[in-house]
Write a protein that holds these residues in place. Structure first.
Motif, PDB file in Angstrom:
ATOM      1  N   LYS A   1      25.783  53.943  44.796  1.00 51.47           N
ATOM      2  CA  LYS A   1      26.735  54.138  45.896  1.00 51.47           C
ATOM      3  C   LYS A   1      27.362  52.828  46.357  1.00 51.47           C
ATOM      4  CE  LYS A   1      24.372  58.281  47.641  1.00 51.47           C
ATOM      5  NZ  LYS A   1      23.278  58.274  46.638  1.00 51.47           N
ATOM      6  N   ASN A   2      27.336  51.818  45.487  1.00 57.33           N
ATOM      7  CA  ASN A   2      27.951  50.539  45.834  1.00 57.33           C
ATOM      8  C   ASN A   2      28.694  49.965  44.634  1.00 57.33           C
ATOM      9  OD1 ASN A   2      27.660  47.321  45.994  1.00 57.33           O
ATOM     10  ND2 ASN A   2      27.920  48.173  48.040  1.00 57.33           N
ATOM     11  N   PRO A   3      29.976  49.666  44.778  1.00 55.49           N
ATOM     12  CA  PRO A   3      30.782  49.190  43.645  1.00 55.49           C
ATOM     13  C   PRO A   3      30.324  47.853  43.074  1.00 55.49           C
ATOM     14  CG  PRO A   3      32.188  49.945  45.435  1.00 55.49           C
ATOM     15  CD  PRO A   3      30.796  49.882  45.977  1.00 55.49           C
ATOM     16  N   ILE A   4      29.788  46.974  43.908  1.00 56.78           N
ATOM     17  CA  ILE A   4      29.358  45.659  43.433  1.00 56.78           C
ATOM     18  C   ILE A   4      28.194  45.795  42.462  1.00 56.78           C
ATOM     19  CG2 ILE A   4      28.446  43.410  44.124  1.00 56.78           C
ATOM     20  CD1 ILE A   4      29.769  44.017  46.927  1.00 56.78           C
ATOM     21  N   VAL A   5      27.180  46.519  42.892  1.00 55.25           N
ATOM     22  CA  VAL A   5      26.002  46.720  42.049  1.00 55.25           C
ATOM     23  C   VAL A   5      26.369  47.477  40.775  1.00 55.25           C
ATOM     24  CG1 VAL A   5      23.757  47.864  41.897  1.00 55.25           C
ATOM     25  CG2 VAL A   5      24.368  46.594  43.962  1.00 55.25           C
ATOM     26  N   GLU A   6      27.139  48.550  40.920  1.00 57.97           N
ATOM     27  CA  GLU A   6      27.505  49.350  39.763  1.00 57.97           C
ATOM     28  C   GLU A   6      28.347  48.559  38.769  1.00 57.97           C
ATOM     29  OE1 GLU A   6      26.496  53.001  39.236  1.00 57.97           O
ATOM     30  OE2 GLU A   6      25.105  51.681  40.294  1.00 57.97           O
ATOM     31  N   SER A   7      29.294  47.788  39.264  1.00 55.44           N
ATOM     32  CA  SER A   7      30.164  47.003  38.383  1.00 55.44           C
ATOM     33  C   SER A   7      29.367  45.946  37.628  1.00 55.44           C
ATOM     34  CB  SER A   7      31.279  46.342  39.196  1.00 55.44           C
ATOM     35  OG  SER A   7      32.120  47.318  39.784  1.00 55.44           O
ATOM     36  N   PHE A   8      28.423  45.295  38.327  1.00 55.41           N
ATOM     37  CA  PHE A   8      27.598  44.278  37.672  1.00 55.41           C
ATOM     38  C   PHE A   8      26.737  44.908  36.584  1.00 55.41           C
ATOM     39  CE2 PHE A   8      23.683  41.792  37.271  1.00 55.41           C
ATOM     40  CZ  PHE A   8      24.197  40.531  37.017  1.00 55.41           C
ATOM     41  N   LEU A   9      26.105  46.038  36.889  1.00 59.43           N
ATOM     42  CA  LEU A   9      25.221  46.681  35.916  1.00 59.43           C
ATOM     43  C   LEU A   9      25.991  47.214  34.706  1.00 59.43           C
ATOM     44  CD1 LEU A   9      22.785  48.576  38.316  1.00 59.43           C
ATOM     45  CD2 LEU A   9      22.370  46.453  37.061  1.00 59.43           C
ATOM     46  N   MET A  10      27.281  47.507  34.890  1.00 58.36           N
ATOM     47  CA  MET A  10      28.125  47.950  33.775  1.00 58.36           C
ATOM     48  C   MET A  10      28.713  46.774  33.002  1.00 58.36           C
ATOM     49  SD  MET A  10      30.184  51.347  35.079  1.00 58.36           S
ATOM     50  CE  MET A  10      30.767  50.683  36.643  1.00 58.36           C
ATOM     51  N   GLY A  11      28.449  45.538  33.481  1.00 61.47           N
ATOM     52  CA  GLY A  11      28.947  44.364  32.786  1.00 61.47           C
ATOM     53  C   GLY A  11      30.427  44.107  32.976  1.00 61.47           C
ATOM     54  N   LEU A  12      31.007  44.639  34.062  1.00 62.12           N
ATOM     55  CA  LEU A  12      32.438  44.482  34.301  1.00 62.12           C
ATOM     56  C   LEU A  12      32.749  43.103  34.881  1.00 62.12           C
ATOM     57  CD1 LEU A  12      33.277  47.960  35.906  1.00 62.12           C
ATOM     58  CD2 LEU A  12      33.448  47.281  33.502  1.00 62.12           C
ATOM     59  N   ASP A  13      33.958  42.625  34.632  1.00 61.26           N
ATOM     60  CA  ASP A  13      34.384  41.349  35.194  1.00 61.26           C
ATOM     61  C   ASP A  13      35.219  41.536  36.451  1.00 61.26           C
ATOM     62  OD1 ASP A  13      36.706  42.383  34.167  1.00 61.26           O
ATOM     63  OD2 ASP A  13      37.179  40.669  32.884  1.00 61.26           O
ATOM     64  N   HIS A  14      35.264  42.761  36.948  1.00 60.87           N
ATOM     65  CA  HIS A  14      35.962  43.078  38.195  1.00 60.87           C
ATOM     66  C   HIS A  14      35.177  44.154  38.935  1.00 60.87           C
ATOM     67  CE1 HIS A  14      37.289  46.196  35.409  1.00 60.87           C
ATOM     68  NE2 HIS A  14      37.566  46.938  36.464  1.00 60.87           N
ATOM     69  N   CYS A  15      35.437  44.282  40.218  1.00 60.78           N
ATOM     70  CA  CYS A  15      34.712  45.260  41.028  1.00 60.78           C
ATOM     71  C   CYS A  15      35.460  46.594  41.003  1.00 60.78           C
ATOM     72  CB  CYS A  15      34.572  44.744  42.465  1.00 60.78           C
ATOM     73  SG  CYS A  15      33.330  45.628  43.420  1.00 60.78           S
ATOM     74  N   LYS A  16      34.891  47.547  40.336  1.00 66.30           N
ATOM     75  CA  LYS A  16      35.532  48.849  40.137  1.00 66.30           C
ATOM     76  C   LYS A  16      35.161  49.822  41.255  1.00 66.30           C
ATOM     77  CE  LYS A  16      35.827  52.682  36.823  1.00 66.30           C
ATOM     78  NZ  LYS A  16      35.315  53.211  35.534  1.00 66.30           N
ATOM     79  N   ASP A  17      36.168  50.467  41.843  1.00 67.39           N
ATOM     80  CA  ASP A  17      35.916  51.459  42.886  1.00 67.39           C
ATOM     81  C   ASP A  17      35.130  52.644  42.325  1.00 67.39           C
ATOM     82  OD1 ASP A  17      37.279  49.943  44.714  1.00 67.39           O
ATOM     83  OD2 ASP A  17      39.112  51.140  44.677  1.00 67.39           O
TER      84      ASP A  17
END
Length: 353
Positions: A244-260
């Motif tokens: 339920k948090n974009p920062i944590v989810e984006s990091f765990l997905m290995g993204l280089d941006h914060c995805k909504d």
């Protein structure tokens, strides 16, 4: 803490000296320089310099050395939000604004209401219609005007910022022009940790929502390291409500941006409310801090938040808001995975219960 206790906290936590200084801040016959000096004295008296204590009972419980708790519940309204509230009210007073406005789901509103009341500036607080918080009565006791708006928290932030621009009010919302000021205010937490430990810890664990606090603490440690004050920059641990948090989810997905995230998938509970969002307003800054510090991120369940709250009260005597324990849980889970060598580890507890 029941409702009546909450009102008592908002009214009586501030010292008599701060209230005396507040009278001088509100005296428009004085120069703005003198009024600002008085408000700065209030900040020095009331905000920050929160406790850092070694959690020896938890160390034995989880076989980790040395574990420190940075307790932001020592601030006037019981959360870290006082740091950015008072910093922005100082800025609003300096720029001679008459009204400050913001969106909140609870804690931030109380902090802004207190700071505005002491500064003599009107405070308009926008709250989503569907959100329920006992702290509204504290905001009203501190002379804030409460306005309900339909939509999610993110929707209300956007709408309240538009209204601030339209009416010429000071916009204290996250993600806007005041982001550098907010990050700078939170950077002071790193300075305080350094002053108490004499160096940066190996890891620093922080609950995340919008990401401002996380980014600010990291920025503070980077500044200390660049000035030669510390031997290292801590690895930062971000933890939030599960999925339920974009920062944590984006990091765990290995993204280089914060995805909504999908707004429909974000459900509030009495345990996760301060953590959840589908859009983190300062998510890019927080994600940058995670990557650059070679940190870790964790999804934490309501069950674990509840259990840690009970454990902290039983073992360490802290009455902590469940969401505020997320960072600590993440740190302990990483220790379970890596089996830390003895070092110094800090978990920030953001709010009392």
């Amino acid at each position: 803490m029941n409702l009546k206790d909450g009102v008592k906290t908002a009214e009586n936590k501030v010292s008599n000296e701060a209230r005396r200084l507040s009278i001088m801040v509100k005296d428009t016959s004085k120069s703005i320089v003198d009024r600002l000096e008085c408000f700065e004295d209030i900040i020095s008296l009331e905000v920050g310099d929160t406790g850092l204590s070694r959690a020896k009972t938890l160390e034995r419980e989880f076989d980790v050395r040395q574990l420190y708790i940075k307790y932001e519940g020592d601030n006037p309204t019981g959360t870290q939000k006082d740091r950015i509230a008072f910093a922005q009210l100082y800025d609003a007073l300096r720029r001679e604004f008459k009204v400050v406005s913001l969106a909140t789901c609870g804690n931030y509103g109380v902090a802004m209401a207190l700071a505005a009341d002491l500064a003599g500036i009107a405070c308009k607080i926008y709250i989503p219609e569907t959100y329920h918080t006992d702290r509204i009565i504290e905001m009203e006791t501190l002379n804030a005007e409460i306005i309900r708006i339909p939509g999610s928290y993110e929707d209300v932030v956007t709408e309240s910022s538009k209204l601030a621009a339209k009416h010429g009010w000071y916009d204290a919302n996250p993600g806007g022009a005041n982001t550098p000021l907010q990050i700078s205010a939170y950077a002071q937490i790193a300075q305080e940790i350094f002053e108490d430990l004499g160096d940066a810890p190996k890891y620093c664990a922080v609950p995340v929502s919008n990401g401002t606090l996380f980014a600010g603490i990291y920025r503070g440690f980077v500044n200390l390291y660049k000035r030669g004050k510390t031997s290292r920059i801590p690895k930062m641990i971000a933890a939030s409500s599960s999925h339920k948090n974009p920062i944590v989810e984006s990091f765990l997905m290995g993204l280089d941006h914060c995805k909504d995230l999908n707004p429909a998938a974000i459900k509030e509970t009495k345990y996760n409310e301060p953590l959840i969002n589908w859009h983190s307003f300062d998510g890019e800054e927080a994600l940058y801090a995670l990557r650059e510090s070679e940190g870790e991120a964790f999804n934490i369940s309501d069950k674990k938040l509840k259990e840690m709250t009970s454990l902290l009260y039983k073992k360490e005597g802290f009455r902590i808001l469940p969401a505020s324990t997320a960072g600590l849980i993440g740190l302990l889970e990483l220790d379970e995975k890596l089996n830390f060598e003895p070092d110094r580890f800090v978990a920030v507890l953001t709010a009392k219960n």
